[in-house]
Write a protein that holds these residues in place. Structure first.
Motif, PDB file in Angstrom:
ATOM      1  N   MET A 174      -1.624   6.222  -0.776  1.00 55.02           N
ATOM      2  CA  MET A 174      -0.523   6.065  -2.117  1.00 55.02           C
ATOM      3  C   MET A 174       0.660   5.008  -1.620  1.00 55.02           C
ATOM      4  O   MET A 174       0.982   4.161  -2.356  1.00 55.02           O
ATOM      5  N   VAL A 175       1.220   5.204  -0.513  1.00 51.76           N
ATOM      6  CA  VAL A 175       2.524   4.579   0.044  1.00 51.76           C
ATOM      7  C   VAL A 175       1.983   3.005   0.171  1.00 51.76           C
ATOM      8  O   VAL A 175       2.801   2.237  -0.367  1.00 51.76           O
ATOM      9  N   MET A 176       1.148   2.847   0.709  1.00 56.27           N
ATOM     10  CA  MET A 176       0.711   1.343   1.166  1.00 56.27           C
ATOM     11  C   MET A 176       0.387   0.454  -0.077  1.00 56.27           C
ATOM     12  O   MET A 176       0.683  -0.486  -0.151  1.00 56.27           O
ATOM     13  N   SER A 177      -0.285   1.416  -1.095  1.00 56.97           N
ATOM     14  CA  SER A 177      -0.828   0.434  -2.567  1.00 56.97           C
ATOM     15  C   SER A 177       0.432   0.445  -3.257  1.00 56.97           C
ATOM     16  O   SER A 177       0.600  -0.479  -4.131  1.00 56.97           O
ATOM     17  N   LEU A 178       1.307   1.541  -3.367  1.00 58.23           N
ATOM     18  CA  LEU A 178       2.333   1.635  -4.091  1.00 58.23           C
ATOM     19  C   LEU A 178       3.629   0.996  -3.870  1.00 58.23           C
ATOM     20  O   LEU A 178       4.464   0.195  -4.791  1.00 58.23           O
ATOM     21  N   CYS A 179       3.914   0.726  -2.646  1.00 61.07           N
ATOM     22  CA  CYS A 179       5.478   0.631  -2.356  1.00 61.07           C
ATOM     23  C   CYS A 179       5.616  -0.845  -1.938  1.00 61.07           C
ATOM     24  O   CYS A 179       4.813  -1.761  -1.436  1.00 61.07           O
ATOM     25  N   ASP A 180       6.604  -1.436  -2.339  1.00 64.51           N
ATOM     26  CA  ASP A 180       6.969  -2.849  -1.962  1.00 64.51           C
ATOM     27  C   ASP A 180       7.757  -2.924  -0.630  1.00 64.51           C
ATOM     28  O   ASP A 180       7.732  -3.861  -0.007  1.00 64.51           O
ATOM     29  N   HIS A 181       8.585  -1.802  -0.499  1.00 65.48           N
ATOM     30  CA  HIS A 181       9.421  -1.957   0.640  1.00 65.48           C
ATOM     31  C   HIS A 181       9.448  -0.339   1.564  1.00 65.48           C
ATOM     32  O   HIS A 181       9.510   0.585   0.526  1.00 65.48           O
ATOM     33  N   VAL A 182       9.081  -0.337   2.722  1.00 71.05           N
ATOM     34  CA  VAL A 182       9.002   1.082   3.263  1.00 71.05           C
ATOM     35  C   VAL A 182       9.779   1.301   4.453  1.00 71.05           C
ATOM     36  O   VAL A 182      10.052   0.288   5.151  1.00 71.05           O
ATOM     37  N   VAL A 183      10.714   2.334   4.369  1.00 73.21           N
ATOM     38  CA  VAL A 183      11.353   2.891   5.566  1.00 73.21           C
ATOM     39  C   VAL A 183      10.943   3.855   6.173  1.00 73.21           C
ATOM     40  O   VAL A 183      10.170   4.880   5.541  1.00 73.21           O
ATOM     41  N   VAL A 184      10.744   3.830   7.564  1.00 73.25           N
ATOM     42  CA  VAL A 184       9.973   4.979   8.437  1.00 73.25           C
ATOM     43  C   VAL A 184      10.924   5.606   9.113  1.00 73.25           C
ATOM     44  O   VAL A 184      11.871   4.999   9.841  1.00 73.25           O
ATOM     45  N   PHE A 185      10.989   7.075   8.861  1.00 69.07           N
ATOM     46  CA  PHE A 185      11.909   8.069   9.786  1.00 69.07           C
ATOM     47  C   PHE A 185      11.253   8.389  10.848  1.00 69.07           C
ATOM     48  O   PHE A 185      10.088   8.908  10.747  1.00 69.07           O
TER      49      PHE A 185
END
Lengths: 411, 242
Positions: free
Chosen positions: B204-215
């Motif tokens: 979901m994250v990979m298909s949906l997000c434009d910008h990802v922050v990893v914690f």
């Protein structure tokens, strides 16, 4: 946003591929029945309201003797106090066991203003109500910082502090000797005095009920109820909970204080141990819980039941403490068997004899398909329609097992 | 910049859940916040939305400092949020659940009837959007978890937020519903809403997000486009312990 719809659709595709299309599923639907039912129940409530009001207004003429009439005044007084308590307890779910504090402040405020400022009784009554409001604001700000059991303890602490103050400050309040409040209608005979105050209490009760009803229907009321359900969630939706709780608390104190002031003018003799007792506060809670805190007339009904019961036990068992045991038992029974109070319990009983409502029914696969087709048609069209429909037809597959309503009808 | 934190820190006893986190989320985009369990994502969410007070650091929303704001003020500033374990008002109807949200409180809204037809129509609009308009009169506690999740989202949308923070929107719901929520997020984003999403469902994250922050361990270790994040060795290490 370019090819994102494609991406989304692909997420949907992989998702729906995992599940076969659900054949049937249980969905809660709301047909016209509730609306018709609501109209019915509105007519019934209106009829009950008219009959109830007529009974209350004619009571002073029906009452066989002044004692019964004075018992009627006591019960109306309890109804005012309990309805006042319900502005806080019912809407926000904050249980104050120390609401006798405002009953006592309203009563002593009225008595002391009459005594020292020599103002007419009813002027003193209004001024005392303003004093109650002025005191309830800072107390509310402090007390509402805590929730749940801590709030209960704070409310009890407040009433105990006031009890000590009014008991010990002998020169000002009369201490344990009590405070005599001159009657506002010196010319009236005792039964006429009771009758006049019966109608005054009835008027105050009516005003309190109307105010509660208005709030119940308002957006403010919805916000207060959301605090009762989940305060943090309500805040996250932008509800200024601190302010709203304080408004409810002050209103609650005001109504309770007005009830106390009227009591002072009616009874004419105040004693700190009675005015600031936890027992009076507990009665308010018991009555509201008994009748049903979510209902306009819950506290009134509770006051009627508990008030009559208390009078009966006092007559029957005289000066013993048995009426307290009885009240305790009553509270236990309510909490165990009717946690929502008499009104909802009776409502459920009536529901049982009605024809079954199909408030939850199955939706056939064909209906569902039709639904999906409609929702697809109204969708933005960005997503591939076929994908979306495959997605939607399985969307509630998990709901089949979850529909927990006992009225569920499965085909 | 939509939401920006500088050196945000929150400890619970000896555990530092959020550790000097300096993070930026982009306006108008779907931002993702991912990380292993216990990496401080939810605590970060709670600090930003005023549910808990951070020990130090600052939070700014569209240039305004909101560090000390209580959660209701944050919401009225335009940030709506959902909860990890979905929260609705169980003993209120679906419609009442939606009528709770307050964006601009005033004495008038205070006294306005909850039956206000305009508000109801707005509520029905959002119920239709999330697909539970047929449940309008049902009590929220009688809904399934998936339906409650949609109800929570509709409730947040009723507050007319500019930015929507979703804490695990895909958690505990069936795959079909995940697709539905994803579509909805995408549509709303196209209508101008910014999203910040905490999620474990990588797809979901990979298909949906434009910008990802990893914690990881309470601070961001990487950020960028999803495709870049997937290849970042630090991310692989944090997730897989490679």
């Amino acid at each position: 946003m370019r090819n994102d719809s494609e991406r989304t659709a692909s997420a949907g595709r992989t998702a729906s591929a995992d599940l076969g299309p659900a054949l049937t599923e249980t969905v809660v639907v709301a047909p016209d029945a509730p609306r018709r039912r609501r109209r019915w129940s509105r007519a019934v409530s209106l009829a009950l309201l008219v009959v109830g009001a007529a009974l209350v207004l004619s009571f002073p003429f029906i009452a066989p003797n002044p004692y019964i009439l004075s018992a009627g005044v006591v019960i109306l007084n309890y109804a005012v106090l309990s309805t006042g308590w319900n502005f806080m307890g019912g809407f926000t779910g904050y249980i104050s066991l120390g609401h006798a504090a405002y009953f006592g402040l309203g009563a002593y405020g009225t008595g002391l203003i009459v005594k020292y400022l020599e103002l007419p009784g009813f002027v003193a009554w209004v001024l005392a109500a303003l004093v109650v409001v002025a005191i309830s604001v800072p107390v509310g700000i402090a007390a509402l910082r805590v929730r749940g059991a801590s709030f209960v303890i704070v409310s009890i602490a407040f009433v105990l502090i006031l009890l000590l103050v009014f008991q010990s400050w002998r020169e000002f309040t009369g201490g344990s000797e009590g405070l005599i409040v001159p009657r506002p209608f010196p010319d009236l005979l005792r039964p006429e005095h009771h009758r006049a105050f019966f109608y005054l209490f009835a008027g105050l009760l009516a005003a309190a009920l109307v105010a509660w009803w208005v709030i119940d229907r308002s957006k403010f009321g919805t916000a207060l109820k959301s605090i009762r359900e989940d305060e943090d969630k309500a805040r996250s939706l932008g509800v200024p909970t601190t302010r709203y709780k304080l408004i409810a608390y002050v209103l609650s104190a005001l109504v309770t204080g007005l009830g106390g002031g009227l009591y002072a003018l009616w009874f004419g003799d105040l004693d700190p141990i009675f005015q600031f007792s936890i027992l009076i506060g507990s009665y308010m809670v018991l009555m509201a819980l008994l009748g049903g805190v979510r209902h306009l007339f819950g506290p009134l009904l509770g006051a009627l039941i508990v008030g009559i019961a208390l009078e009966y036990f006092k007559l029957e068992f005289g000066d013993t403490q048995f009426h307290l045991v009885a009240a305790g038992l009553l509270l236990g029974v309510v909490v165990l068997f009717m946690p929502d109070g008499v009104i909802p319990a009776v409502g459920q009983l009536i529901d049982r004899f009605r024809p079954q409502q199909t408030s939850i029914r199955d939706v056939s696969a064909a209906e569902l398909l039709e639904q999906n087709r409609r929702s697809d048609a109204s969708a933005t069209g960005a997503a591939d329609a076929r994908e979306a429909s495959g997605e939607a037809s399985t969307r509630d597959a998990s709901d089949v097992s979850d529909a927990s309503d006992p009225k569920e009808v499965t085909r | 910049m939509n939401l920006e934190t500088v050196e945000l820190t929150k400890s619970f006893g000896g555990v530092t859940a959020v550790d000097h986190a300096t993070v930026r989320f982009v306006d108008g985009k779907v931002n993702g916040l991912i990380g292993p369990n216990g990496s401080g994502k939810t605590t970060f969410f709670n600090c930003v939305t005023g549910m808990i007070k951070p020990d130090s650091g600052s939070v700014a929303y569209r240039g305004k400092d909101i560090t000390k704001h209580a959660s209701d003020r944050v919401a009225r500033a335009g940030i709506g949020r959902s909860f990890q374990l979905c929260r609705v008002f169980p003993r209120m109807t679906v419609m009442e659940n939606l009528l709770v949200a307050v964006r601009h409180p005033s004495v008038r809204t205070l006294l306005r009837s909850a039956d206000d037809e305009h508000e109801r129509e707005r509520a029905r609009h959002w119920l239709r959007r999330v697909g539970i308009d047929h449940l309008e009169h049902a009590e929220a506690r009688n809904l399934s978890y998936g339906q409650q999740k949609l109800l929570e989202l509709a409730g947040v949308l009723m507050g007319d937020p500019d930015t929507i923070m979703l804490d695990e929107p895909a958690g505990g719901v069936n795959p079909a519903l995940i697709g539905r929520i994803a579509t909805l997020v995408r549509e709303l984003n196209e209508e101008g809403k910014t999203f910040i999403i905490v999620e474990h469902n990588m797809e979901m994250v990979m298909s949906l997000c434009d910008h990802v922050v990893v914690f990881d361990r309470g601070r961001p270790i990487a950020e960028g486009e999803p495709s870049m994040i997937q290849q970042d060795p630090r991310v692989l290490e944090a997730y897989l312990g490679v």
